[in-house]
Scaffold this motif. Structure first.
Motif, PDB file in Angstrom:
ATOM      1  N   GLY A 195      11.042 -43.142  37.192  1.00  0.00           N
ATOM      2  CA  GLY A 195      11.420 -43.784  37.983  1.00  0.00           C
ATOM      3  C   GLY A 195      12.897 -44.282  38.823  1.00  0.00           C
ATOM      4  O   GLY A 195      12.863 -43.813  39.184  1.00  0.00           O
ATOM      5  N   VAL A 196      12.696 -45.865  38.676  1.00  0.00           N
ATOM      6  CA  VAL A 196      14.034 -45.972  39.947  1.00  0.00           C
ATOM      7  C   VAL A 196      15.027 -47.031  38.812  1.00  0.00           C
ATOM      8  O   VAL A 196      14.274 -47.867  38.254  1.00  0.00           O
ATOM      9  N   LEU A 197      16.728 -46.559  39.451  1.00  0.00           N
ATOM     10  CA  LEU A 197      17.838 -47.189  39.093  1.00  0.00           C
ATOM     11  C   LEU A 197      17.889 -48.289  40.013  1.00  0.00           C
ATOM     12  O   LEU A 197      18.341 -47.843  41.045  1.00  0.00           O
ATOM     13  N   VAL A 198      17.973 -49.008  39.906  1.00  0.00           N
ATOM     14  CA  VAL A 198      18.513 -50.702  40.710  1.00  0.00           C
ATOM     15  C   VAL A 198      19.647 -50.907  39.981  1.00  0.00           C
ATOM     16  O   VAL A 198      20.074 -51.705  39.157  1.00  0.00           O
ATOM     17  N   VAL A 199      20.692 -51.905  41.119  1.00  0.00           N
ATOM     18  CA  VAL A 199      22.231 -52.325  41.471  1.00  0.00           C
ATOM     19  C   VAL A 199      21.532 -53.973  42.523  1.00  0.00           C
ATOM     20  O   VAL A 199      21.078 -53.304  43.261  1.00  0.00           O
ATOM     21  N   ILE A 203      15.169 -41.448  39.266  1.00  0.00           N
ATOM     22  CA  ILE A 203      15.251 -41.071  38.559  1.00  0.00           C
ATOM     23  C   ILE A 203      14.315 -40.034  38.200  1.00  0.00           C
ATOM     24  O   ILE A 203      13.209 -40.025  38.721  1.00  0.00           O
ATOM     25  N   ILE A 204      15.255 -38.777  38.893  1.00  0.00           N
ATOM     26  CA  ILE A 204      13.954 -37.858  38.589  1.00  0.00           C
ATOM     27  C   ILE A 204      14.433 -36.132  37.587  1.00  0.00           C
ATOM     28  O   ILE A 204      15.405 -35.723  37.970  1.00  0.00           O
ATOM     29  N   ALA A 233      18.213 -38.685  33.727  1.00  0.00           N
ATOM     30  CA  ALA A 233      16.765 -38.060  33.523  1.00  0.00           C
ATOM     31  C   ALA A 233      16.533 -37.618  32.569  1.00  0.00           C
ATOM     32  O   ALA A 233      15.193 -38.346  31.987  1.00  0.00           O
ATOM     33  N   GLY A 234      17.117 -36.086  32.217  1.00  0.00           N
ATOM     34  CA  GLY A 234      17.157 -35.473  30.804  1.00  0.00           C
ATOM     35  C   GLY A 234      16.672 -36.419  29.874  1.00  0.00           C
ATOM     36  O   GLY A 234      15.961 -36.202  29.050  1.00  0.00           O
TER      37      GLY A 234
END
Ligand code: PEP
Ligand code: MG
Length: 768
Positions: free
Chosen positions: A123-127, A115-116, A152-153
């Motif tokens: 952060g990081v979005l994980v499935v 997530i930039i 992200a915003g």
């Protein structure tokens, strides 16, 4: 897909806080992708560790407990590589890190996307998915990347909301976290924020508790009554023109305003402890969301009606509540988009700082702020403005950052900077009557840019030798109609008288672009390339002629007027303008005024003018470079857009080469050339311009003493060597550092805030 995304973003947008936003994200994404797990890890800036913030599918107790170092595990890998990682068998990957408290040993396939936001990994979005089921395909990867980019915003915004309330990601106390924008006007201010928001804009209404609940209820009821009356009146008026089915729309509105509909819900919320405007906002947003999510197109459209009704009610509430706006002794004005008119509302002497979400350091409101000497931060894009109302704020206009509710230590630190700055300025007062001359006797005229009368007062006390740019649009902007000839004449006379016999250069009306008049709106797709400056006034000779007439009459007996034409890109524009100016001159003389023909000059602000300097200079008396616009047009960087503010650089080699060429070409034709863009007020910029041969530098009054003291301490030869050196460089940042180093070596480190960043200096001090 698009509709899933749209409703996801809407839901997340209206979440009350970060946690709720993240919970919505994981549950909706898990459902939309049909996966077993969806989790979000955020990078905590305080510890530089990823924290599992929300999950659907892992053990809920792991939330807030599982953390990973910056480059630990697959999550760390996704974050540090800044790209998606899609694995069929995650546990066999060398970077896999197992956390028993999550129960994730059941899952094998893993897809993580970063997530930039504005180049910063949030952060990081994980499935994740169980063994032997499936790997994630390209379409799913693309979907997750899209979700992450869109959110992200929103995440950045919610994170900032927590920080303003003094909370870190984990809910611990987090003080003195800065919010970064771009520097608008230098200086430091400590004061109490007053959020001003455009009227009748529901999204901009801040969260507040009512002072008196019953009074708020009464206020709201009278707004409902007023809106009902309005609608009934309009319906009656239109009854004969509309068909019954069209008139039925008004009944829908009136039904929505029935006691057990919208008003009932708003009143309940007020009684729960929210002020009327905030309660209205929440209820309207709920309705709008509800309608927008419906599959039926007709019902979706009803969201528009609700929003319209909301705006009407709000506008009545604001009308009544308006007189309640109070400005504290030390007001920091905060807004989504500051306007010059908002600045004018604050009682004299109480405005200490400005913060704007929109705009950048070359927006006109920033220029005004610099002229008024009010520390300003612009382009604070991720700040939840509404949350700032009433908070104590530190505005660091040197670095373009603010702090909400500072700790005692941070306040003391910034207080010391304010005092140091005051002392520096007092020390420069002695230079007031000294000439601006290098040690090898090269003389440069130092002029000021003005717009308001307060600028004039400040300029005189700083020893300006005249006005290099009077922005005539400023008096136009603070009125609600075009000022009459007589009114203009009075404004102009004040400026001319204050500086007589020194020259006062008045620019003809320069509207368009980001300078709009409420009473003469210009709506364009591409306003900076559109109807701006001279293009508008030549199309409206009635505006141009009245303005020039007012200027000429105001100059009677003083004869220190110079007229300057903005946004010239064609020789023919100069010829047409000169023709009109001569015409007015003869008419005014015929009326019996004893005036002299003023000198007329052209602003060099667009690349076309750079390549026609000789042709332009031959037709006029002087040239003046508007480096703010010239930089914008040469670099194709919108001067107001905070997203590209890092690319707007007046030390760009292309800008410097253009400036050298302009000065040389003007002198070949024997015409004086000055500069009135912000670069002239930057001590380093002023040195380079003086070396290039600019005859005059026009700047905001606050910068003038510093520029004078720098120029008086060096030789032109030294500055020319510096110019020669930097013209060989190809990076704007290296050029800037080189000029800063030269200034530091010459003993002017104190003028170079931020030399060492204020916040870094504070952190260093706090750690020791
Ligand atoms: C400029 O463009 O540099 C200038 C002085 O004009 P303004 O900032 O008002 O557009
Ligand atoms: Mg300009």
């Amino acid at each position: 897909m698009l509709s899933i995304l749209r409703s996801l973003v809407q839901e997340v947008n209206s979440a009350r806080d970060l946690q709720e936003a993240l919970d919505i994200i994981v549950s909706r994404v898990q459902k939309a992708m049909g996966t077993e797990v969806c989790s979000v890890y955020l990078l905590d800036p305080a510890t530089n560790r990823y924290i599992l913030m929300a999950t659907e599918g892992l053990y809920p107790d792991a939330v807030g407990q599982v953390t990973l170092a910056y480059s630990e595990g697959l999550v760390g890998l996704v974050g540090s590589r800044e790209e998606p990682i899609n694995l069929e068998d995650a546990p066999s990957h060398p970077r896999y890190r197992y956390f028993p408290e999550t129960g994730e040993e059941r899952f094998r396939s893993f897809l993580g996307v970063p997530i930039i936001h504005h180049r910063r990994v949030l952060g990081v979005l994980v499935v994740q998915q169980r063994e032997n089921t499936r790997t994630f395909d390209e379409g799913e990867e693309a979907f997750l990347v899209t979700v992450s980019a869109q959110l992200a915003g929103v995440i950045a915004h919610s994170e900032a909301t927590g920080v303003i309330s003094g909370l870190s990601l984990t809910g611990e106390e987090a003080r003195d976290v800065s919010f970064n924008g771009v520097p608008g006007a230098p200086g430091v201010a400590i004061g109490q924020s007053v959020v001003v928001y455009p009227s009748a804009d529901l999204d901009a209404v801040p969260e507040k508790a009512p002072e008196d609940v019953e009074q708020e209820v009464v206020l709201f009821q009278s707004a409902v009554k007023a809106v009902r009356d309005d609608i009934e009146r309009v319906a009656e008026r239109l009854a004969s023109q509309l068909r019954p089915e069209e008139l039925a729309l008004f009944d829908v509105y009136l039904r929505m305003l029935g006691d057990d509909a919208l008003p009932g819900e708003v009143t309940n919320k007020i009684r729960e402890g929210i002020w009327a405007q905030g309660a209205l906002k929440q209820v309207v947003q709920q309705y709008v969301r509800h309608f927008e999510m419906m599959d039926d197109h007709y019902l979706q459209e009803r969201a528009v009606d609700i929003r319209d009704l909301g705006r009407r009610l709000l506008s009545h509430l604001q009308e009544r509540g308006q007189e309640q706006l109070e400005y504290p002794e030390r007001t920091v004005l905060v807004s989504e988009e500051l306007t010059p008119a908002m600045l004018g509302e604050v009682p004299k002497g109480q405005l200490v700082g400005l913060v704007s979400v929109k705009g950048s350091s070359n927006s006109h409101v920033a220029i005004l702020a610099r002229a008024m000497g009010v520390p300003t931060v612009m382009g604070l894009v991720d700040i939840p403005v509404n949350q700032l109302d009433g908070k104590e704020l530190v505005v660091d206009g040197f670095e373009g950052q603010i702090f909400a509710s500072p700790s005692d230590d941070l306040r003391a630190f910034y207080q010391a900077i304010c005092e140091e700055e005051d002392e520096l300025i007092r020390g420069l007062e002695a230079l007031r009557d000294q000439p601006c001359e290098t040690i090898d006797h090269h003389r440069v005229s130092l002029l000021v840019n003005t717009g308001l009368m307060t600028d004039v007062v400040r300029s005189l006390s700083h020893g300006a030798e005249g006005i290099g740019l009077y922005r005539t649009e400023v008096p136009f902007m603070i009125k609600d109609r075009f000022p009459s000839e007589q009114e203009q004449r009075e404004y102009y006379r004040e400026q001319l008288e204050a500086f007589a016999p020194n020259p006062v250069t008045m620019r003809t009306l320069d509207i368009g672009g980001d300078k709009s008049l409420t009473y003469f709106p210009i709506q364009e797709e591409n306003p900076f390339l559109g109807w701006r400056g001279i293009r508008v006034t030549l199309d409206h000779p009635e505006i141009f002629l009245v303005q020039v007439r007012a200027m000429l009459k105001a100059s009677e007996g003083l004869n220190n007027l110079q007229i300057m034409l903005p946004m010239i890109s064609n020789v023919s524009e100069v010829e047409e303008s000169l023709h009109l100016i001569y015409r007015v001159y003869h008419e005014v003389r015929e009326e019996g005024y004893d005036i002299h023909m003023p000198k007329v000059g052209v602003m060099v602000e667009v690349p076309a003018a750079v390549y026609q300097i000789r042709e332009l200079a031959e037709r006029v008396d002087f040239l003046s470079v508007g480096s703010n616009d010239l930089t914008q047009y040469l670099l194709a960087v919108d001067r107001n857009n905070p997203r590209v503010a890092q690319l707007y650089h007046s030390y760009h080699p292309a800008v410097l080469q253009a400036l050298v060429r302009i000065a040389q070409d003007a002198h070949v034709v024997g015409k004086p050339v000055g500069i009135c863009g912000e670069l002239a007020g930057d001590p380093g910029g002023a040195l380079l311009l003086m070396a290039m041969g600019y005859d005059s530098l026009s700047m905001n009054a606050a910068s003038l003493p510093k520029v004078k003291s720098v120029i008086r301490s060096v030789s032109r030869e030294w500055a020319m060597q510096l110019l020669e050196d930097v013209l060989l460089l190809d990076s704007p940042h290296v050029i800037k550092s080189c000029v800063d180093l030269a200034l530091r070596n010459a003993g002017f480190g104190r003028y170079l805030r931020p030399g060492k960043s204020n916040s870094a200096a504070y952190a260093e001090r706090a750690a020791s």
